[in-house]
Design an enzyme around this catalytic site. Sequence first.
Site, short mmCIF file in Angstrom:
data_model
loop_
_atom_site.label_atom_id
_atom_site.label_comp_id
_atom_site.label_asym_id
_atom_site.label_seq_id
_atom_site.Cartn_x
_atom_site.Cartn_y
_atom_site.Cartn_z
N THR A 55 0.81 -1.22 0.00
CA THR A 55 0.00 0.00 0.00
C THR A 55 0.84 1.26 0.00
OG1 THR A 55 -1.76 -1.16 1.20
CG2 THR A 55 -1.81 1.24 1.27
N ASP B 177 1.69 -7.55 -4.04
CA ASP B 177 0.87 -7.53 -2.84
C ASP B 177 1.56 -8.41 -1.82
OD1 ASP B 177 -2.24 -6.98 -1.99
OD2 ASP B 177 -1.45 -8.83 -1.11
N SER B 178 1.47 -8.05 -0.54
CA SER B 178 2.22 -8.81 0.45
C SER B 178 1.75 -10.26 0.56
CB SER B 178 2.14 -8.14 1.82
OG SER B 178 0.84 -8.21 2.35
N SER B 179 0.51 -10.54 0.15
CA SER B 179 0.02 -11.92 0.18
C SER B 179 0.74 -12.79 -0.84
CB SER B 179 -1.49 -11.96 -0.06
OG SER B 179 -1.82 -11.41 -1.33
N THR C 277 1.73 -4.72 4.41
CA THR C 277 1.65 -4.94 5.85
C THR C 277 1.19 -6.33 6.25
OG1 THR C 277 -0.60 -4.04 5.94
CG2 THR C 277 1.22 -2.50 6.27
N ASP C 278 0.40 -7.00 5.41
CA ASP C 278 -0.22 -8.26 5.85
C ASP C 278 0.78 -9.35 6.20
OD1 ASP C 278 -2.73 -7.20 5.70
OD2 ASP C 278 -3.23 -8.06 3.75
N GLN D 221 -1.49 -20.01 21.53
CA GLN D 221 -2.48 -19.17 20.87
C GLN D 221 -2.58 -17.79 21.52
OE1 GLN D 221 -6.23 -21.25 20.66
NE2 GLN D 221 -5.33 -23.07 19.72
#
Length: 341
Positions: free
Chosen positions: A13, A57-59, A89-90, A274
């Site tokens: 982004t 894209d970070s993905s 950022t992801d 978790q």
Amino acid sequence: MKRKVLLIYTGGTIGMEKDYVSGSLKPFNFEHIAKKIPEINLLECEVAISSFPEPLDSSDMGPEEWKQIATIIEEEYTHYDGFLVLHGTDTMAYSASALSFMLKGLRKPVIFTGSQLPIGDLRTDARENFLTGLYYASLYEHDEAVVQEVAIYFEYKLLRANRTLKYSAEYFDAYSSPNYEILGQSGVHLNVDKEALFRNSTDELFRVDYHLSSDILFWRIFPGMPMDYLLKLPQVKVLILQVFGSGTIFHSAKSEKVLRTLREQGTDIVVVSQCVSGGISFGKYENSNVFSAVGAISGHDLTAEAAITKAMHLLDNPNYKGSFAENFQQVLCGEMSAEEF
């Protein structure tokens, strides 16, 4: 003396601007960054740019892209005083954690940053993240880099990369380091906690270890999950189990039987929590004893991102002596506490 920083633009982004015809976001040419952020000319550092051929894209960032970043740093290491990696950022915490394990003998800052809003937006967080990220990437005292590790700078905070996770998709303050102190903070003054910074304890020269294995699976258990599911999964060399609290799982004969079967098949089991804060402590509760009984590996207070990338780096890596379990339990670059919680 002006320090030289190499800006490595991978995508995300932070490098987008709005096309006011279509209304969609598109990447802009980072060679023109000074037009977007003229304040860059006021910094006491020289900035050069190396961009991925196609912004991602970070993905879409993964082991091959991590190696691409590492290659750029390796090739330019002697030419620059620091590196600023612009990233979506992801998955930034994954990429930055992976680089922390791959870059051996690091004596210069490698700072990751990005933004929640595009650099051209009126309310963007990109400007501050970018400029202060450059500051930390060029920060030297007595001809020595102040930061000598991989870090993430985001929303006024400098964080150890392999201790960091993204916890918000909405707020500017999107990253947290729940089990380790903040390395530095930006306010009226730009501060650094020098006691918290990582320093290599050896005289190892800088090099890149590119080894990354994908023979790893991450699985989060949940109440009522049939343990037999784990035996129906493709067999992998390392299974990272994200379990309850400080290391508990369902108390049943089937749980132990399934975990023993996995171990007999040659699968190493790493246990992480978790919980965002705290870590694993085998034996604290009865329902954690099964992991000691089957020879599972404590992930201590590792983030999920660090546990995954550390396992990818260590599995079948010929540059490490000893077993995977022995190496995984060693603190390599400040990624976890030395003792269980």
